[in-house]
Design an enzyme around this catalytic site. Sequence first.
Site, PDB file in Angstrom:
ATOM      1  N   LYS A  84       0.765  -1.034   0.032  1.00 30.82           N
ATOM      2  CA  LYS A  84       0.099  -0.086  -0.107  1.00 30.82           C
ATOM      3  C   LYS A  84       1.135   1.196   0.034  1.00 30.82           C
ATOM      4  O   LYS A  84       1.915   1.129   0.556  1.00 30.82           O
ATOM      5  CB  LYS A  84      -0.920   0.118   1.306  1.00 30.82           C
ATOM      6  CG  LYS A  84      -1.917   1.076   1.298  1.00 30.82           C
ATOM      7  CD  LYS A  84      -2.514   1.009   2.538  1.00 30.82           C
ATOM      8  CE  LYS A  84      -3.463   2.150   2.825  1.00 30.82           C
ATOM      9  NZ  LYS A  84      -4.523   1.951   4.158  1.00 30.82           N
ATOM     10  N   SER A 160      -9.024   2.889   3.491  1.00 31.68           N
ATOM     11  CA  SER A 160      -7.911   3.444   2.799  1.00 31.68           C
ATOM     12  C   SER A 160      -7.304   2.363   1.761  1.00 31.68           C
ATOM     13  O   SER A 160      -6.622   2.841   0.807  1.00 31.68           O
ATOM     14  CB  SER A 160      -7.166   4.196   3.348  1.00 31.68           C
ATOM     15  OG  SER A 160      -6.303   3.671   4.308  1.00 31.68           O
ATOM     16  N   SER A 184      -9.533   0.283   7.709  1.00 35.31           N
ATOM     17  CA  SER A 184      -8.982   0.495   6.457  1.00 35.31           C
ATOM     18  C   SER A 184      -8.458  -0.826   5.585  1.00 35.31           C
ATOM     19  O   SER A 184      -8.228  -0.951   4.586  1.00 35.31           O
ATOM     20  CB  SER A 184      -7.939   1.391   6.128  1.00 35.31           C
ATOM     21  OG  SER A 184      -8.596   3.058   6.386  1.00 35.31           O
TER      22      SER A 184
END
Length: 485
Positions: A84, A160, A184
């Site tokens: 990520k 996210s 997230s």
Amino acid sequence: MNNLSGLAAEYDQYDAMALAQLIAARQLTPLELLNAVRAKVEAINPTINAFSHQCFDLAEAQIKQHTGQGMGKGSFAGVPFALKDLGQQLAGTTTTSGARMFKDARYDFDSTLVERYKQAGLVIFGKTTTPELGITTTTESVLYGKTRNPWNLERIAGGSSGGAAAAVAARILPAAHASDGGGSIRIPASICGLFGMKPTRGRVPLGPTQFESWGGCSIHHVISISVRDSAALLDVSAGAEFGSPYVAPLPARPYLSETSLPPGKLRIALIVEPYGETPLDPECRKAVMNAAKLCESLGHHVTETTLPLNGQEISERFLTMFRASVARLLEDAASARGAALTDQDVEPVTWMVYQAGLKITARDYQRSVNAFHQFGYQMAKFHEDYDVILSPTLAQPPVGMDILNLSPANPLNYAKDVSEFSPYTALYNMTGQPSMSVPLHWTPDNLPVGVMFTARYGDEATLFRLAAQLEKAQPWAQRKPTMLN
């Protein structure tokens, strides 16, 4: 993929552990697999926009550092992997956090977690998209645009860690790094029909540039298709590092071993209703009630109840920590560049969060940290009567674009919209408990809806045992988005 043959052309039928086994048996080479992934990225990513950066040159160099067909003795030797684009550093690449402020933030070292991933043999080929600073429940940003849900391209992939979830749901790779500061990992896992485990606070290292984030709320791990991949990846990444301010309780055995053990007859607390007056979508209600029935059919005892906490206080304390953390981060970044932050540097909601954060005092922040600890104490007492908590992951199925992003048509509606979408997940970031979203339901129009299970602090073992049991009872791996058919 037509230019590839044999196992490489069909690699998306395997989870990460199975791919590692194929490589170890020399039925597939790391370079063949990497090229197959590259072809998938080229074919699918333009549609879903799951990657902010690709670094196949670094991945090839990582493979070439090892001789022969293998990648050393790591348990995931030769398996492609993506990080990520938030909170972790990979030498030779940028970590932008989805923000224009950090679009040129290049690093010359690997973070501790990345070092562990590499030691396990994972071949890192890219970074997945995240919203600006990872602060919302959709992955849409001014910097990188909209990440789309492979199940329905007009719906969000969640946030996210939306890029990670979209890439895994599209079967570009079987598991990807993710992080969870308020939901997230679990939110995009729910939205994209995947398994997402948020480990216990302190279980996975965040250093060396920081050792906790968002007041200890943020924790890193993965989103995956299979439960065993999540367990095995936690085995290779968990543990204290130099400078760790605290550590999670040591597990009794490897987490992968837990997935082969029965969970026993669990006492499950069913928490259905969101806090306050937040409405619960009928499909999310149906998902959690069906999950409760499934658990009962497996021999568990399910009791519908409520949590001994005040929802308004939970929200207020989380927002205090969140706003102060964002303000500190942006203030430090502005200071480093030698120019004050303006509303042109960040998206409108981020600017609002920053402005609110500037008004928070040290006393306000300390009260919130103390409240987190009290929430943890109250939940520990609650768990004297219950082994696991079952609730919806989200209050709504995947919503459309341009609703929860950080540049909405009306920023003043944002707080209400995001709190009504995700009222369940953030509590367990504050208490530090392990919590997972499990893909057990799809709507009539084929949208995934996850359900959330949460255990005592430090007890990922129970969750992995239960998840493996649910995976066997109601398999999900063969369910794929229609775009892949």
